[in-house]
Design an enzyme around this catalytic site. Sequence first.
Site: not given
Length: 690
Positions: A63, A102, A105, A125
């Site tokens: 991210a 992310g 993911e 994270e």
Amino acid sequence: MAEFVRTGVEGRIGLIALDNPPVNAAGAALRAGLVAALDRLAADPAVEVIALYGEGRSFIAGADIREFGRPSAGPWLPEICNRLESCEKPVVAVLHGAALGGGLEVAIAAHARVAVAGVTLGFPEVTLGILPGAGGTQRAPRLIGVAAALDLITTGRRIGAEEALALGLVDQVTQGDPRAVALAAAGQVLAGRLPTRRTGDIHITPDPEAIEKTAEALKHSQPHLFSPHRCVEAVATAALPLPEGLAEERRLFRLCMDSPQRAGLIHAFFAERAVAKIREATATPRPVGQIGVVGAGTMGSGIATACLLAGYPVVLVEKSPEALARGSAAIARNLDGAVSRGKLRPEARAALSLDTATAAAALSGCDLVIEAVFEDMSVKQAVLSEIELACPGALIATNTSYLDLNEMAQGLDAPENFLGLHFFSPAHVMRLVEVVVAAETQPEVVATGFALARRLGKIAVRAGVCDGFIGNRIMSAYRKAADLMALDGTPIAAIDAAVRGYGFAMGPFEMGDLAGLDIGWAARKRQAATRDPAARYHGALADRLCEAGWFGRKTGRGWYDHSGDGPVPNPEIPRLLREIQAAEGITPRPLDAPDIVARYETAMIMEAARVVEEGIALRPIDVDAVFLFGYGFPRWKGGPLHQADAIGAAEICARIERHALDNPRFWQVPDILRRMARAGGRFADLNRED
């Protein structure tokens, strides 16, 4: 959005190319472009399979953390992952470079994954105080099992392509250009040779034993942290139907986002990068081929080890043959340890170049020489003159911890080539280097110090000249506060326990015993002539220990007795303390843990504020970096001045004024803090770029 995400169609294959240099961070523009591209290809009747890949260095490296804690535009990553998974056409993700956070993911929401050899995958994270909040805690357990998912998610551990394949996180590992791999993988899907499936449809076997085991381990290994425990709670819900698990994951993610630890950990992340933004950054570093190290003691051997591990040829000089032999042996042990830990290949170990000598003349071929001899001004000045004579024109650095570089440089013919490189012990392990800039140090010399630190894998922080520079100057202040608490009757074990409770790995007295009490004793004696006679002296008890020959672990006794199975408080301290209290008229006033922490923390912030105000540190974030990477300050608190902002300048001023009622010479409000308290300012406002 075409500049961030492009689509193309080749036959029955739809291609989505992500192009957000340098690492395809999943910022708002890329997210919006990805949704638009997916919708476009999903609606194209000619397209039967979609392949998703990244241009440049990475697939999606994570991210955009600059958006954390700020309002950001949709679509959100969880929505994107859900739309990928629900797409009626099979989607295959091609992973290269990095697929982290992310990015991973997104990949596990696709219907198949092909890894290009050399890719790095992981869920980092937790190191930022959050958890994978776009389905990572729900889809990863479905693909690789609960135990393996817990390992990756609660540690932030990164893995390579082969391990990912063995776990089941990816379906294939291959070589090649990501676009070509994407076309080939999509072709395999069309041919039925690469199976696809929705991750959310995979049945998961609950593993309560793994959940309980991980939760219990984290209670002991990371008791202060918030997000690792929420990670376990989120993974524990993965056995629920996917929509229910995703809802619980999102709830826990928001809890983490609202935690002060998230702000502190992200501040720490940015601190590591911010310190490189110095006024000398545009200068061209000088080339450094060979490095000399003068002094083969603990610091010299550690510095030499660090330079060798970075691939530099090193010349180690020590006048005493016996000391040279001990230093060489220490370096050999350090390098052997690196081999045993897998940090250095045996063949690379054999190729390292270390020459040793007892005369400075051996330094003639060095481009940079680092002096690491005894902490005495006259000794260091003599050594520096010998170095300059042996290799005129070379850069010369001192590893002093406290001494005045401007005074030290007075005997040099070329003081513009001189700087401080303050390593932290053990120098081949600790990440911090203070690059100390003297009055005549040239910009390219400063730039060379930063370039050296980068090659050594260390974090460099620019510091001005004062007693102790950034770190040791501030440490002296909060260590003084701890000494005064002990003199006033607070047990040293209670002080150490309170500081550990704050988040440090060790308390100040435990650390003193580890480092050696003779170091502080020498500094106090050096400073005695300039000490304010009206100020309360903090070192009386420590001096008595040193006068008895109790220097800490190396002598078996210091603040603690180390002769038995484990350290226990030195049984002689109560007697020594009573004698000092009687002589100085001190009425014992022991403090409880909250008061101990408040004084310790406030003394740290008070002196850190002065360091910023005087320009010794460029910015508050530089102070935070010094303490995060050199002094064990708890990372989740972000650093002393980040913590000061969390407390508020007005409250810090009030604390100092309360403490000043007892000791006005020590407790004085810095002007910068008083101005902030009046204006509602923060240290964060001063973290400008230079």
